[in-house]
Design a protein around this motif. Structure first.
Motif, short mmCIF file in Angstrom:
data_model
loop_
_atom_site.label_atom_id
_atom_site.label_comp_id
_atom_site.label_asym_id
_atom_site.label_seq_id
_atom_site.Cartn_x
_atom_site.Cartn_y
_atom_site.Cartn_z
N ASN A 134 0.83 -1.22 0.00
CA ASN A 134 0.00 0.00 0.00
C ASN A 134 0.86 1.26 0.00
N LYS A 135 0.18 2.40 -0.11
CA LYS A 135 0.86 3.69 -0.23
C LYS A 135 1.73 3.98 0.99
N ASN A 136 1.24 3.57 2.13
CA ASN A 136 1.97 3.78 3.38
C ASN A 136 3.35 3.11 3.33
N ASN A 137 3.36 1.87 2.87
CA ASN A 137 4.63 1.14 2.79
C ASN A 137 5.52 1.67 1.67
N LEU A 138 4.89 2.24 0.65
CA LEU A 138 5.67 2.86 -0.42
C LEU A 138 6.41 4.09 0.14
N GLN A 143 11.37 6.82 2.44
CA GLN A 143 11.48 7.87 3.47
C GLN A 143 12.91 8.39 3.68
N ASN A 144 13.88 7.57 3.33
CA ASN A 144 15.26 8.03 3.48
C ASN A 144 15.85 8.64 2.21
N TYR A 145 15.00 8.80 1.21
CA TYR A 145 15.46 9.42 -0.03
C TYR A 145 15.28 10.92 0.02
N GLY A 146 16.27 11.64 -0.47
CA GLY A 146 16.17 13.09 -0.54
C GLY A 146 15.19 13.50 -1.62
N PRO A 147 14.89 14.80 -1.73
CA PRO A 147 13.98 15.29 -2.76
C PRO A 147 14.60 15.13 -4.15
N ASN A 172 30.31 13.33 -4.52
CA ASN A 172 29.74 12.20 -3.80
C ASN A 172 28.38 12.53 -3.19
N PHE A 173 28.13 13.81 -2.95
CA PHE A 173 26.79 14.18 -2.48
C PHE A 173 25.77 14.14 -3.61
N LEU A 174 26.20 14.56 -4.80
CA LEU A 174 25.24 14.57 -5.92
C LEU A 174 24.73 13.17 -6.26
N ILE A 175 25.58 12.16 -6.07
CA ILE A 175 25.12 10.80 -6.37
C ILE A 175 24.58 10.08 -5.12
N ASP A 176 24.57 10.79 -3.99
CA ASP A 176 24.04 10.24 -2.74
C ASP A 176 22.52 10.46 -2.71
N GLN A 177 21.75 9.37 -2.82
CA GLN A 177 20.29 9.48 -2.93
C GLN A 177 19.64 10.01 -1.66
N LYS A 178 20.36 9.97 -0.56
CA LYS A 178 19.81 10.52 0.69
C LYS A 178 19.78 12.05 0.63
N PHE A 179 20.69 12.61 -0.15
CA PHE A 179 20.75 14.07 -0.30
C PHE A 179 19.81 14.54 -1.40
#
Length: 288
Positions: A134-138, A143-147, A172-179
């Motif tokens: 469901n959407k909640n689990n999606l 949730q740990n991905y940056g915008p 390394n920040f540009l390819i860091d998906q958390k950022f």
DNA sequence: AAGAGGCCCTGATAGC
DNA sequence: TGCTATCAGGGCCTCT
């Protein structure tokens, strides 16, 4: 190699070709992708309608009639092929390899629709399919991905705050998906070149104007790449098996030892190694 | 805790 | 010709 623009191209094609349609059958030839495809996968998808197709970062999101999701990540060598059916295809094996652009090997997963088939090909099997209930689990999944670069949240305030006291290099920040989500190794080099920022520069040393440039150019490069149908280095193909065209516009990526394209610069493009990944830059016009 | 590096995998290419 | 080595890099994981 698919980064955000390449995944967006695939998303647009899926929206056109399979949205609203009923999945008649799914077959899995090789379950050993990045994550193992569960044995219940085919059964779950059978006879479900696809209510929407979207994308987040480098993920394709197939929403089903019951608000659950099948998400797809193409890894580095994953491609999705749409093959239109011939008459009576369900009763014939001969039409499977009839499409001239469909690879002969590594066709791991196949979705059957009434009028076409969607085939997932992935030689290196770094990609994966995953069912989300469901959407909640999606949301939890991401949730740990940056915008994404296009997100309003990816603004000057966010970036400068994020970079405070960070010693890690800007590349390394540009390819860091958390950022920030969606930028990979190729576009990172291009974005930094356009912004005249040295890839090894520590993030905390970027001034406000450089941060602003980075935000602006991230959007600019990715949007332009989408407009050109994505980039094809080795693997990327759109769903009809054709290549993108943005690679023709690369300013630095893969241009090792060639001259800098910036008018009046006359520098040379170098390839360096950062965390076991290649970075391309012009040492003359990209300043530490 | 931040950041670096290893691992998964196959195919293309280089060098001998 | 045929072998081996190297490179490509997304995301997760481990280690320091």
């Amino acid at each position: 190699m698919p980064e955000l623009p390449e995944v967006e191209i695939v998303k647009q094609s899926l929206a056109k070709n399979i949205k609203g349609k009923k999945i008649i059958k799914v077959s899995v030839r090789n379950r050993n992708l990045r994550f193992k495809v569960k044995s219940s996968f085919e059964y779950y998808l059978k006879n479900k309608y696809i209510s929407n197709i979207s994308r987040f970062s480098k993920y394709l999101l197939i929403e089903l009639e019951n608000q659950s999701f099948c998400i797809i990540h193409l890894g580095m060598s994953g491609t999705i092929h749409i093959v239109k059916n011939k008459k009576n295809y369900l009763f014939s094996n001969t039409s499977f390899y009839s499409s001239p652009n469909l690879p002969k090997k590594h066709n791991h997963i196949e979705f059957f629709f009434k009028d076409l088939r969607m085939i997932y090909n992935d030689p290196r099997r770094f990609g994966f399919f995953q069912l989300i209930s469901n959407k909640n689990n999606l949301d939890k999944k991401f949730q740990n991905y940056g915008p994404e670069p296009f997100d309003k949240k990816f603004n000057s305030k966010y970036v400068t705050k994020y970079f405070e006291s960070k010693n890690k290099s800007i590349k390394n920040f540009l390819i860091d998906q958390k950022f920030v989500s969606g930028i990979g190794n190729i576009y990172a080099s291009e974005i930094l070149y356009l912004s005249r920022i040295h890839p090894l520069k520590a993030a905390k040393k970027l001034n406000k104007s450089q941060c602003k440039k980075l935000i602006l150019n991230s959007k600019k490069i990715l949007l332009n790449a989408i407009k050109k149908g994505g980039s094809t280095i080795r693997d990327f193909k759109n769903t009809t098996g054709n290549t993108g065209h943005f690679q023709k516009e690369f300013q630095v990526y893969g241009r090792n030892n060639l001259n800098c394209k910036r008018p009046g610069c006359f520098g040379k493009i170098y390839k360096i190694n950062q965390s076991n990944r290649s970075t391309f830059l012009c040492k003359k016009c990209q300043k530490k």
